[in-house]
Design an enzyme around this catalytic site. Structure first.
Site, short mmCIF file in Angstrom:
data_model
loop_
_atom_site.label_atom_id
_atom_site.label_comp_id
_atom_site.label_asym_id
_atom_site.label_seq_id
_atom_site.Cartn_x
_atom_site.Cartn_y
_atom_site.Cartn_z
N SER A 99 0.85 -1.19 0.00
CA SER A 99 0.00 0.00 0.00
C SER A 99 0.89 1.24 0.00
O SER A 99 1.70 1.40 -0.91
CB SER A 99 -0.96 -0.02 1.19
OG SER A 99 -1.89 1.03 1.11
N THR A 100 0.79 2.09 1.02
CA THR A 100 1.55 3.34 1.06
C THR A 100 3.04 3.07 0.94
O THR A 100 3.61 2.31 1.71
CB THR A 100 1.26 4.09 2.37
OG1 THR A 100 -0.14 4.12 2.59
CG2 THR A 100 1.81 5.50 2.32
N HIS A 114 -2.66 -1.11 -3.31
CA HIS A 114 -3.78 -0.19 -3.17
C HIS A 114 -3.54 1.02 -4.07
O HIS A 114 -2.61 1.79 -3.86
CB HIS A 114 -3.92 0.29 -1.72
CG HIS A 114 -4.24 -0.81 -0.76
ND1 HIS A 114 -3.96 -0.74 0.59
CD2 HIS A 114 -4.83 -2.02 -0.95
CE1 HIS A 114 -4.37 -1.84 1.19
NE2 HIS A 114 -4.90 -2.64 0.28
N MET A 159 -0.08 1.27 5.03
CA MET A 159 -0.84 1.69 6.20
C MET A 159 -1.98 0.71 6.46
O MET A 159 -2.53 0.12 5.53
CB MET A 159 -1.41 3.09 5.93
CG MET A 159 -1.96 3.80 7.14
SD MET A 159 -2.47 5.49 6.69
CE MET A 159 -0.89 6.19 6.23
N ASP A 211 -4.65 -4.44 6.10
CA ASP A 211 -5.08 -5.29 4.99
C ASP A 211 -3.96 -6.25 4.62
O ASP A 211 -2.83 -5.83 4.38
CB ASP A 211 -5.48 -4.43 3.78
CG ASP A 211 -6.07 -5.25 2.65
OD1 ASP A 211 -6.75 -6.25 2.94
OD2 ASP A 211 -5.85 -4.88 1.47
#
Length: 229
Positions: free
Chosen positions: A44-45, A70, A164, A167
């Site tokens: 993600s991030t 993401h 972050m 998930d």
């Protein structure tokens, strides 16, 4: 402080946080149908740069790699094309129904969850699912990991990178239960040590490695598996 008359405060609308159960059931104990290794990566991030570092260090002889990052749907196709221009591996946005091929990386499109299904002969294929967000994400890492645990099982290698939230943590635990080997990115090399931290806390990982060490470890793991076939 005087109370304002006639002012109604509406509660905030918060989207429900579905689990992977909203997309597919957990089916533990299923035997892997083939012997093909598949690497499943969630991020993600900070993941766009982490994936660049990871994938550009891998040779074209790798088994299929599936990735859930993401990212909004308008960016996933161009992201895949950019990685494809930098990597020895072929990198593309995943398409529904396509069969997993060695030397190829499949990026989940931003509008769908990426699942794995058995192919008509021995092997695996992509299945894209339009269901609701899971952990408020679509695509969701938990969904991809659960699908890999259900179908690929012990032939999977799971990798969770910077990001972050949480998930992917539960799904990585399911991968471990199914016999997969799991790697988490370490805190020092993460932009955000959220998703890997949650997976580690659940006991879902076998190894915690710096980002630059993960490519060589994947190469070694895949080589070991080939020598045992």
């Amino acid at each position: 402080m005087p109370r304002k008359e006639g002012v109604a405060f509406k509660p905030l609308d918060v989207a429900p946080s579905h689990s992977a159960d909203a997309i597919l059931p957990k089916q533990p104990g299923r035997l892997a149908l083939g012997r093909q290794t598949v690497i499943a990566v969630g991020s993600s991030t900070g993941g766009t740069e982490a994936l660049r570092v990871l994938l550009t260090a891998l040779p074209e002889t790798m088994p299929p790699i599936i990735i859930t990052q993401h990212m909004p749907e308008m960016f996933t196709k161009s992201f895949a094309a950019r990685l494809d221009s930098l990597c020895k591996l072929k990198v593309k946005e995943a398409e529904d129904g396509e069969r997993l091929q060695p030397g190829t990386v499949y990026i989940a499109p931003g509008h769908s969850h990426l699942l794995i299904k058995p192919a008509s002969t021995i092997g695996y294929a992509i299945s894209l699912h339009q269901g609701p967000p899971v952990n408020r994400h679509k695509p969701s890492v938990d969904v991809m990991f659960r699908s890999a645990a259900n179908v690929i099982g012990r032939n999977a290698i799971g990798v969770i990178l910077t990001g972050m939230g949480r998930d992917g943590a539960t799904g990585m635990g399911e991968l471990k239960e199914a016999g997969a080997h799991n790697i988490a990115q370490d805190e020092a090399s993460c932009v955000v040590f959220g998703m890997p931290k949650e997976a580690i806390a659940l006991g879902a990982t076998h190894e915690v490695l710096g980002l630059n060490a993960i490519p060589q470890r994947l190469i070694a793991l895949c080589s070991q598996r080939q020598s045992h076939d």
